[in-house]
Write a protein that holds these residues in place. Structure first.
Motif, PDB file in Angstrom:
ATOM      1  N   GLY A  54       0.996  -1.422  -0.223  1.00 33.02           N
ATOM      2  CA  GLY A  54       0.283  -0.241   0.135  1.00 33.02           C
ATOM      3  C   GLY A  54       0.769   1.394   0.035  1.00 33.02           C
ATOM      4  N   LEU A  55       0.321   2.173  -1.015  1.00 35.90           N
ATOM      5  CA  LEU A  55       1.481   2.531  -1.151  1.00 35.90           C
ATOM      6  C   LEU A  55       0.763   4.288  -0.495  1.00 35.90           C
ATOM      7  CD1 LEU A  55       2.416   2.743  -4.921  1.00 35.90           C
ATOM      8  CD2 LEU A  55       4.061   2.253  -3.131  1.00 35.90           C
ATOM      9  N   ALA A  56       1.818   5.233  -0.077  1.00 34.97           N
ATOM     10  CA  ALA A  56       1.057   6.693   0.314  1.00 34.97           C
ATOM     11  C   ALA A  56      -0.116   7.387  -0.649  1.00 34.97           C
ATOM     12  CB  ALA A  56       2.190   7.247   1.252  1.00 34.97           C
ATOM     13  N   GLU A  57      -0.643   8.621  -0.384  1.00 37.59           N
ATOM     14  CA  GLU A  57      -0.670   8.990  -1.751  1.00 37.59           C
ATOM     15  C   GLU A  57       0.118  10.537  -2.300  1.00 37.59           C
ATOM     16  OE1 GLU A  57      -4.193  12.935  -1.922  1.00 37.59           O
ATOM     17  OE2 GLU A  57      -3.702  12.160  -0.028  1.00 37.59           O
ATOM     18  N   GLY A  58       0.511  10.270  -2.984  1.00 38.50           N
ATOM     19  CA  GLY A  58       1.354  10.848  -3.967  1.00 38.50           C
ATOM     20  C   GLY A  58       2.823  10.302  -3.954  1.00 38.50           C
ATOM     21  N   ALA A  59       2.359   9.145  -3.605  1.00 33.20           N
ATOM     22  CA  ALA A  59       4.098   7.657  -3.693  1.00 33.20           C
ATOM     23  C   ALA A  59       4.608   8.154  -4.663  1.00 33.20           C
ATOM     24  CB  ALA A  59       3.420   6.740  -2.977  1.00 33.20           C
ATOM     25  N   SER A  60       5.919   8.459  -5.331  1.00 35.45           N
ATOM     26  CA  SER A  60       6.489   7.914  -7.446  1.00 35.45           C
ATOM     27  C   SER A  60       7.547   8.025  -7.455  1.00 35.45           C
ATOM     28  CB  SER A  60       5.506   8.774  -7.713  1.00 35.45           C
ATOM     29  OG  SER A  60       6.257   8.937  -9.324  1.00 35.45           O
ATOM     30  N   ARG A  61       7.890   7.075  -8.384  1.00 35.10           N
ATOM     31  CA  ARG A  61       9.414   6.526  -8.726  1.00 35.10           C
ATOM     32  C   ARG A  61      10.108   7.886  -8.395  1.00 35.10           C
ATOM     33  NH1 ARG A  61       9.044   0.673 -10.996  1.00 35.10           N
ATOM     34  NH2 ARG A  61       7.236   1.933 -11.238  1.00 35.10           N
ATOM     35  N   ALA A  62       8.819   8.372  -9.527  1.00 37.96           N
ATOM     36  CA  ALA A  62       9.880   9.835 -10.123  1.00 37.96           C
ATOM     37  C   ALA A  62       9.894  11.221  -9.108  1.00 37.96           C
ATOM     38  CB  ALA A  62       8.567  10.186 -10.927  1.00 37.96           C
ATOM     39  N   ARG A  63       9.841  10.816  -7.776  1.00 38.97           N
ATOM     40  CA  ARG A  63      10.690  11.811  -6.787  1.00 38.97           C
ATOM     41  C   ARG A  63      11.460  11.769  -6.639  1.00 38.97           C
ATOM     42  NH1 ARG A  63       5.092  13.280  -3.588  1.00 38.97           N
ATOM     43  NH2 ARG A  63       6.160  14.506  -2.928  1.00 38.97           N
ATOM     44  N   LEU A  64      12.383  10.807  -6.847  1.00 39.17           N
ATOM     45  CA  LEU A  64      13.723  10.695  -6.749  1.00 39.17           C
ATOM     46  C   LEU A  64      14.327  11.239  -7.505  1.00 39.17           C
ATOM     47  CD1 LEU A  64      16.432   8.755  -5.317  1.00 39.17           C
ATOM     48  CD2 LEU A  64      15.478   7.186  -7.006  1.00 39.17           C
ATOM     49  N   THR A  65      15.896  11.690  -6.921  1.00 42.69           N
ATOM     50  CA  THR A  65      16.448  12.284  -8.022  1.00 42.69           C
ATOM     51  C   THR A  65      18.215  12.095  -7.123  1.00 42.69           C
ATOM     52  OG1 THR A  65      14.991  14.629  -7.751  1.00 42.69           O
ATOM     53  CG2 THR A  65      18.096  15.198  -8.243  1.00 42.69           C
ATOM     54  N   VAL A  66      19.064  11.595  -7.953  1.00 37.16           N
ATOM     55  CA  VAL A  66      19.908  11.518  -7.746  1.00 37.16           C
ATOM     56  C   VAL A  66      20.747  12.749  -8.554  1.00 37.16           C
ATOM     57  CG1 VAL A  66      22.011   9.859  -7.903  1.00 37.16           C
ATOM     58  CG2 VAL A  66      19.631   9.225  -7.756  1.00 37.16           C
ATOM     59  N   THR A  67      21.801  13.447  -7.319  1.00 35.40           N
ATOM     60  CA  THR A  67      22.494  14.454  -6.873  1.00 35.40           C
ATOM     61  C   THR A  67      24.021  14.079  -7.153  1.00 35.40           C
ATOM     62  OG1 THR A  67      22.863  14.471  -4.715  1.00 35.40           O
ATOM     63  CG2 THR A  67      20.908  15.536  -5.091  1.00 35.40           C
TER      64      THR A  67
END
Length: 314
Positions: free
Chosen positions: A61-74
């Motif tokens: 169960g994912l939280a609202e707004g959960a997305s792999r696209a929210r990952l940034t590798v700096t």
């Protein structure tokens, strides 16, 4: 550190198995995650790890707004911690590396933000020696895989302020973790020490030809391991005492504690023992790859967690 509910971005420093597991967990809880690791292939490895964990997290169960696209590798450490409301460090277990890295993180992280280390073996007292603001450094020790196992052991060092330990605990609970706040530093923490005792005895039995690798695993998975998701070793033995509970159990079975059943000193890790354990694991795994076993483990953990939750509600 901002109020727990106001934290929207988490910085993860170190993107190996543990760091990557943290990344997957925070993403699944709906956070923006900024990750940094000096390895040249860190981004590719991290992406593969998150992708492998995502089906299990989706099933849980994912939280609202959960997305792999929210990952940034700096590209730099400073970019990773910029704007972060919480920092999780998961570098390799090397004391000098930890000391320098935590000092570097401390130097570029916004004031008041808690910095937690995933260390499994070092105390914060020995790791925070080079930091300019060591009062905000805590241990936040997870269990593998961090995206599924809820336990996190939290403890500060001698220079850690009480507020940092408290805020770390609040944040971990906010992201769905079970927090064990330790009052004092203990080498190896709590769960690792218990786990290590079982591991040492298992190695002794393999070394002495008393049990095979598969027999040892079956003895736990089809034995006491079935009780442990609901009741730990203390309550298990409390019930073993019948109506008299733990008092009867200790009075009746206490003398057996002096029996030479266990050998807690670590056995010598000879080449023969090392090869026997490796061969036993290969035989037990059969044709299942590491990826197969990880997927199987994750499905099982979710099933056990759901079954335990249902049993407790009932």
């Amino acid at each position: 550190m901002p109020e727990t509910s106001a934290v929207h971005t988490v910085a993860c420093v170190g993107a190996g198995v543990i760091g990557g597991g943290w990344v997957a967990h925070f993403l699944a809880r709906g956070f923006d995650v900024r990750a940094w690791d000096p390895a040249p292939d860190a981004a590719a490895k991290l992406t593969r790890l998150v992708d492998a964990a995502w089906p299990a997290l989706t099933g849980l169960g994912l939280a609202e707004g959960a997305s792999r696209a929210r990952l940034t590798v700096t590209g730099t450490l400073a970019e990773a911690v910029d704007g972060a409301g919480f920092v999780q460090e998961s570098a390799p277990e090397d004391l000098s590396l930890k000391q320098k890295l935590l000092a570097d993180i401390d130097a570029v992280t916004p004031d008041g933000v808690v910095i937690a280390s995933s260390t499994s073996g070092y105390g914060m007292t020995e790791m925070q020696v080079a930091a300019k603001t060591p009062e905000r450094l805590v241990v936040g020790h997870p269990f593998n895989p961090p995206y599924l196992i809820p336990l996190v052991e939290v403890v500060g060092g001698k220079l850690t302020a009480p507020w940092a330990v408290e805020r770390a605990g609040e944040f971990y609970r906010h992201v769905g973790k079970t927090v064990l706040t330790m009052e004092r530093e203990v080498p190896g923490f709590v769960a690792n020490r218990l786990q290590e005792a079982l591991w040492r005895e298992a190695l002794h039995m393999v070394a002495n030809g008393e049990a095979t690798v598969e027999q040892i695993d079956t003895a736990i998975t089809d034995g006491p391991g079935l009780r442990w998701p609901v009741q730990g070793p203390m309550l298990t033995f409390h019930l073993a005492g019948g109506e008299g509970g733990m008092a009867h159990m200790l009075d009746h079975f206490g003398p057996s504690l002096k029996s030479p059943w266990t050998r807690l000193d670590a056995p010598e890790l000879t080449t023969q023992l090392r090869d026997a354990v490796v061969e036993g694991c290969d035989e037990e795994a059969g044709e299942r790859t590491i990826a197969d076993l990880v997927a199987e483990r994750d499905r099982a953990i979710i099933a056990v967690q759901r079954a335990v939750d249902e049993a407790r509600r009932g």
